[in-house]
Design an enzyme around this catalytic site. Structure first.
Site, PDB file in Angstrom:
ATOM      1  N   ARG A 179       0.661  -1.235   0.011  1.00  0.00           N
ATOM      2  CA  ARG A 179      -0.085  -0.098   0.180  1.00  0.00           C
ATOM      3  C   ARG A 179       0.903   1.475   0.015  1.00  0.00           C
ATOM      4  NH1 ARG A 179      -5.707  -0.855   1.690  1.00  0.00           N
ATOM      5  NH2 ARG A 179      -5.995  -2.537   0.418  1.00  0.00           N
ATOM      6  N   ARG A 214      -3.335   6.427   1.192  1.00  0.00           N
ATOM      7  CA  ARG A 214      -4.016   7.544   1.838  1.00  0.00           C
ATOM      8  C   ARG A 214      -3.013   8.214   2.949  1.00  0.00           C
ATOM      9  NH1 ARG A 214      -9.425   4.711   3.679  1.00  0.00           N
ATOM     10  NH2 ARG A 214      -7.978   3.232   3.449  1.00  0.00           N
ATOM     11  N   ARG A 232      -6.530  11.593  -5.871  1.00  0.00           N
ATOM     12  CA  ARG A 232      -7.978  10.820  -5.880  1.00  0.00           C
ATOM     13  C   ARG A 232      -8.949  11.586  -5.679  1.00  0.00           C
ATOM     14  NH1 ARG A 232     -10.588   7.480  -0.875  1.00  0.00           N
ATOM     15  NH2 ARG A 232     -10.465   9.543   0.034  1.00  0.00           N
ATOM     16  N   ASP A 263      -6.542  -2.605  -7.671  1.00  0.00           N
ATOM     17  CA  ASP A 263      -7.199  -3.197  -6.563  1.00  0.00           C
ATOM     18  C   ASP A 263      -7.535  -4.779  -6.884  1.00  0.00           C
ATOM     19  OD1 ASP A 263      -7.975  -2.526  -3.872  1.00  0.00           O
ATOM     20  OD2 ASP A 263      -9.739  -3.787  -4.332  1.00  0.00           O
ATOM     21  N   TYR A 288     -14.828 -11.580  -0.211  1.00  0.00           N
ATOM     22  CA  TYR A 288     -15.808 -10.329  -0.611  1.00  0.00           C
ATOM     23  C   TYR A 288     -17.026 -10.477  -1.495  1.00  0.00           C
ATOM     24  CZ  TYR A 288     -11.749  -7.618   1.235  1.00  0.00           C
ATOM     25  OH  TYR A 288     -10.817  -7.376   2.044  1.00  0.00           O
TER      26      TYR A 288
END
Ligand code: 1CP
Length: 355
Positions: free
Chosen positions: A27, A31, A40, A77, A154
């Site tokens: 990652r 963020r 973003r 992703d 998921y």
């Protein structure tokens, strides 16, 4: 293609000598970086960022401008595959990923088509080839996918889960339904990673983020067997260069021997195992990637350096170690602390590579 200027990451995975331990962070584009948050918001939302080739390339390169990292990872992703299967992926602010049409029953699984990655996931391949071009041979580019089991969690849960109630119920009540889903996913992941290799990915990593929630027997049956199938289906020879394959099962420390026996080149470790112990168990077969607790990045700089030194010392002399966190860097981390971590690896590791 331009020649690669920094091969440390690839060499360590292939156990060739290196001058210092290579480092990248799971990652690393994310963020915690203000420049990521700015790009973003320019893209609008997370999936629009993934689907915008120029902006996906931009955020991939951002951490490399700040830090002396030894690899770039494709910005995308793991949920792009279920999205291409028609499940309708969306992100609600602060809530993580969700699916409009999750998998509920056998008929849902039968209806799923294996995507043709070159066509249905062209935006990912465009990002790979654009990033490769813009990297100009500075460092290698890592492609990735989720493992079939992790993707299935998921798809069946409809998003993130804490209990995995739906997918575990399916595993016990209708194992043949889950196996059909996992087979379709294994086929999709193989095609997806091969397409990324075709487009220019120089190594590939499979993220099995949720393998660790299974019992040892269920891990073998529902996760590892499918990853093994993928490893054997990958085209890992690209113009005479080996494309290393890394398997990362979070919580997989108890099963290292089984993971190493799949034919992968590297095993990713979370922070719950001592890397020296992992080396004694499987270090003759594979390279190891990891494994600092990402929470150490909240600590003061001296404590971060101390932890890096402990891990380098535990792995010991020689190649076969790619430094990383044991899981992704979190949004709360101060970018300066990430810098302290990366610099500690570059400064403290050369002495482990003097022959
Ligand atoms: O708000 C935002 O900007 C979205 C946050 C985010 C980011 C930065 C998501 C949503 N995905 C990503 C990028 C991403 N995801 C990368 C980029 C490359 C990098 O810099 O490393 C990678 C490799 C992933 C892989 C991924 N997505 C995994 C496996 C790795 C892991 O961390 O365990 C998983 C489980 C996902 C699902 C997902 N996508 C996004 C989130 C917040 C999540 C996790 C949800 C959950 O915890 O269940």
């Amino acid at each position: 293609m331009t020649e690669l200027k920094n091969r440390r990451y690839l060499d360590a995975l292939l156990k060739k000598p290196v001058d210092r331990t290579p480092i990248w962070m799971m990652r690393q584009a994310g963020r915690y970086l203000p420049e990521y948050r700015a790009t973003r918001s320019q893209a609008g939302d997370f999936m629009s960022l993934c689907k915008n080739t120029e902006l996906a390339c931009e955020v991939t390169l951002q951490p490399l401008r700040r830090y002396p990292l030894d690899a770039a990872i494709l910005f995308s992703d793991i949920l792009t595959i279920p999205d291409a299967m028609g499940l309708g992926l969306y992100f609600e602010t602060g809530e993580g990923p969700k699916f409009e049409r999750p998998i509920n029953c056998h008929a849902d699984v039968e209806a799923i088509k294996v995507p043709d990655s070159a066509k249905d996931l062209k935006y990912v391949m465009d990002a790979v080839s654009t990033i490769r071009r813009e990297l100009k041979g500075q460092v290698p580019l890592i492609g990735f996918s989720g493992s079939p089991w992790t993707l299935a969690t998921y798809m069946v849960e409809g998003g993130s889960s804490k209990t995995f109630a739906k997918i575990k119920r399916m595993a016990f009540e209708a194992p043949q339904t889950l196996h059909l889903l996992l087979s379709k996913l294994a086929e999709s992941v193989t095609d997806y990673l091969n397409a990324q290799i075709d487009a220019g990915a120089q190594a590939v990593q499979i993220f099995d983020t949720w393998g660790g929630v299974l019992t040892p027997r269920d891990y073998r049956e529902f996760s590892l067997d499918y990853m093994e199938k993928i490893v054997s289906g990958l085209n890992t020879n690209k113009n005479g260069e080996k494309v290393p394959v890394i398997l990362f099962t979070k919580g997989g420390g108890l099963w290292l021997e089984n993971i190493a026996a799949t034919g992968c080149d590297g095993v990713g470790l979370d922070w719950t195992i001592d890397i020296g112990e992992a080396r004694r168990r499987i270090g003759d077969k594979v390279a190891l990637q990891g494994n600092m607790d990402p929470a150490i990045l909240y600590a003061p700089p001296e404590r971060i350096r101390q932890e890096v030194s402990t891990i380098l010392d535990s792995y010991g002399q020689g190649t076969g170690h790619v430094f990383n966190l044991g899981h992704g860097i979190t949004p709360e981390v101060d970018p300066e602390h990430a810098g302290v971590f990366i610099n500690a690896v570059t400064e403290l590791s050369p002495k482990y590579h003097q022959s």
